[in-house]
Design a protein around this motif. Structure first.
Motif, PDB file in Angstrom:
ATOM      1  N   LYS A  50       0.841  -1.264   0.078  1.00 13.82           N
ATOM      2  CA  LYS A  50      -0.086  -0.061   0.196  1.00 13.82           C
ATOM      3  C   LYS A  50       0.711   1.399  -0.143  1.00 13.82           C
ATOM      4  N   MET A  51       0.577   2.073  -0.981  1.00 20.15           N
ATOM      5  CA  MET A  51       1.530   3.297  -1.147  1.00 20.15           C
ATOM      6  C   MET A  51       0.662   4.446  -1.642  1.00 20.15           C
ATOM      7  N   ASP A  52       1.093   5.319  -1.837  1.00 17.71           N
ATOM      8  CA  ASP A  52       0.540   6.749  -2.375  1.00 17.71           C
ATOM      9  C   ASP A  52       0.460   6.679  -3.772  1.00 17.71           C
ATOM     10  N   CYS A  53       1.603   6.140  -4.505  1.00 12.67           N
ATOM     11  CA  CYS A  53       1.717   6.104  -6.159  1.00 12.67           C
ATOM     12  C   CYS A  53       1.496   4.706  -6.700  1.00 12.67           C
ATOM     13  N   PRO A  54       0.329   4.650  -7.292  1.00 11.15           N
ATOM     14  CA  PRO A  54      -0.063   3.056  -7.945  1.00 11.15           C
ATOM     15  C   PRO A  54       1.387   2.652  -8.810  1.00 11.15           C
ATOM     16  N   LEU A  60       7.179  -2.210  -6.825  1.00 10.57           N
ATOM     17  CA  LEU A  60       7.705  -2.745  -5.548  1.00 10.57           C
ATOM     18  C   LEU A  60       7.045  -4.190  -5.177  1.00 10.57           C
ATOM     19  N   SER A  61       5.607  -4.357  -5.526  1.00 14.50           N
ATOM     20  CA  SER A  61       5.103  -5.665  -5.250  1.00 14.50           C
ATOM     21  C   SER A  61       5.739  -6.720  -6.054  1.00 14.50           C
ATOM     22  N   THR A  62       6.163  -6.381  -7.275  1.00  9.53           N
ATOM     23  CA  THR A  62       6.723  -7.418  -8.176  1.00  9.53           C
ATOM     24  C   THR A  62       8.209  -7.542  -7.894  1.00  9.53           C
ATOM     25  N   ALA A  63       8.925  -6.467  -7.436  1.00 12.88           N
ATOM     26  CA  ALA A  63      10.336  -6.640  -7.341  1.00 12.88           C
ATOM     27  C   ALA A  63      10.545  -7.388  -5.836  1.00 12.88           C
ATOM     28  N   LEU A  64       9.581  -7.282  -4.933  1.00 15.91           N
ATOM     29  CA  LEU A  64       9.677  -7.916  -3.643  1.00 15.91           C
ATOM     30  C   LEU A  64       9.514  -9.420  -3.847  1.00 15.91           C
ATOM     31  N   LEU A  65       8.700  -9.588  -4.887  1.00 17.38           N
ATOM     32  CA  LEU A  65       8.271 -11.120  -5.216  1.00 17.38           C
ATOM     33  C   LEU A  65       9.428 -11.837  -5.871  1.00 17.38           C
ATOM     34  N   VAL A  66      10.140 -11.172  -6.895  1.00 15.47           N
ATOM     35  CA  VAL A  66      11.157 -11.784  -7.537  1.00 15.47           C
ATOM     36  C   VAL A  66      12.541 -11.987  -6.691  1.00 15.47           C
ATOM     37  N   ALA A  67      12.954 -10.735  -6.014  1.00 15.25           N
ATOM     38  CA  ALA A  67      14.018 -10.534  -5.318  1.00 15.25           C
ATOM     39  C   ALA A  67      14.191 -11.588  -3.962  1.00 15.25           C
ATOM     40  N   PHE A  79      11.711   3.147  -1.015  1.00 16.17           N
ATOM     41  CA  PHE A  79      10.462   3.451  -1.220  1.00 16.17           C
ATOM     42  C   PHE A  79       9.604   4.140   0.171  1.00 16.17           C
ATOM     43  N   ASN A  80       8.686   4.805   0.002  1.00 11.58           N
ATOM     44  CA  ASN A  80       7.854   5.324   1.019  1.00 11.58           C
ATOM     45  C   ASN A  80       6.575   4.476   1.209  1.00 11.58           C
ATOM     46  N   VAL A  81       6.653   3.091   1.850  1.00 12.36           N
ATOM     47  CA  VAL A  81       5.576   2.252   1.982  1.00 12.36           C
ATOM     48  C   VAL A  81       4.774   2.638   3.072  1.00 12.36           C
ATOM     49  N   ASN A  82       3.471   2.622   2.816  1.00  7.90           N
ATOM     50  CA  ASN A  82       2.398   2.805   3.842  1.00  7.90           C
ATOM     51  C   ASN A  82       2.071   1.534   4.683  1.00  7.90           C
ATOM     52  N   LYS A  83       2.142   0.271   3.827  1.00  8.35           N
ATOM     53  CA  LYS A  83       1.674  -0.927   4.602  1.00  8.35           C
ATOM     54  C   LYS A  83       2.486  -2.071   3.763  1.00  8.35           C
TER      55      LYS A  83
END
Length: 89
Positions: A50-54, A60-67, A79-83
């Motif tokens: 969950k972030m301000d910028c879609p 980020l969600s894809t990068a964390l999935l792969v990394a 990144f500035n991550v809200n959740k």
């Protein structure tokens, strides 16, 4: 299923991106490629960001999935991550 992630997220002018690799049917093709090796990812994982910028949330969600997990902290520092939710499936 007992291991399901259940949470409530308040979305007000926020973006939510969910990336995951979970197959009920093993004959379904995988769709996420590890960029350094070109191999398909087979890890059972759910990443919700969950972030301000879609656009950044999707990246980020894809990068964390792969990394690999050991790179997650250094990626998140950019990144500035809200959740963030990471759940093995």
């Amino acid at each position: 299923m007992e291991d399901d992630v259940q949470t409530t997220l308040d979305l007000r002018n926020d973006a939510l991106s969910i990336s995951g690799l979970h197959r009920h049917n093993v004959s379904e093709p995988m769709h996420v490629v590890e960029p350094q090796t070109g191999e398909l990812k087979h890890r059972q994982l759910l990443v919700a960001v969950k972030m301000d910028c879609p656009v950044e949330a999707e990246i980020l969600s894809t990068a964390l999935l792969v990394a690999p997990q050991e790179y997650h902290r250094s990626i998140l520092n950019n990144f500035n991550v809200n959740k963030l939710i990471l759940q093995s499936l």
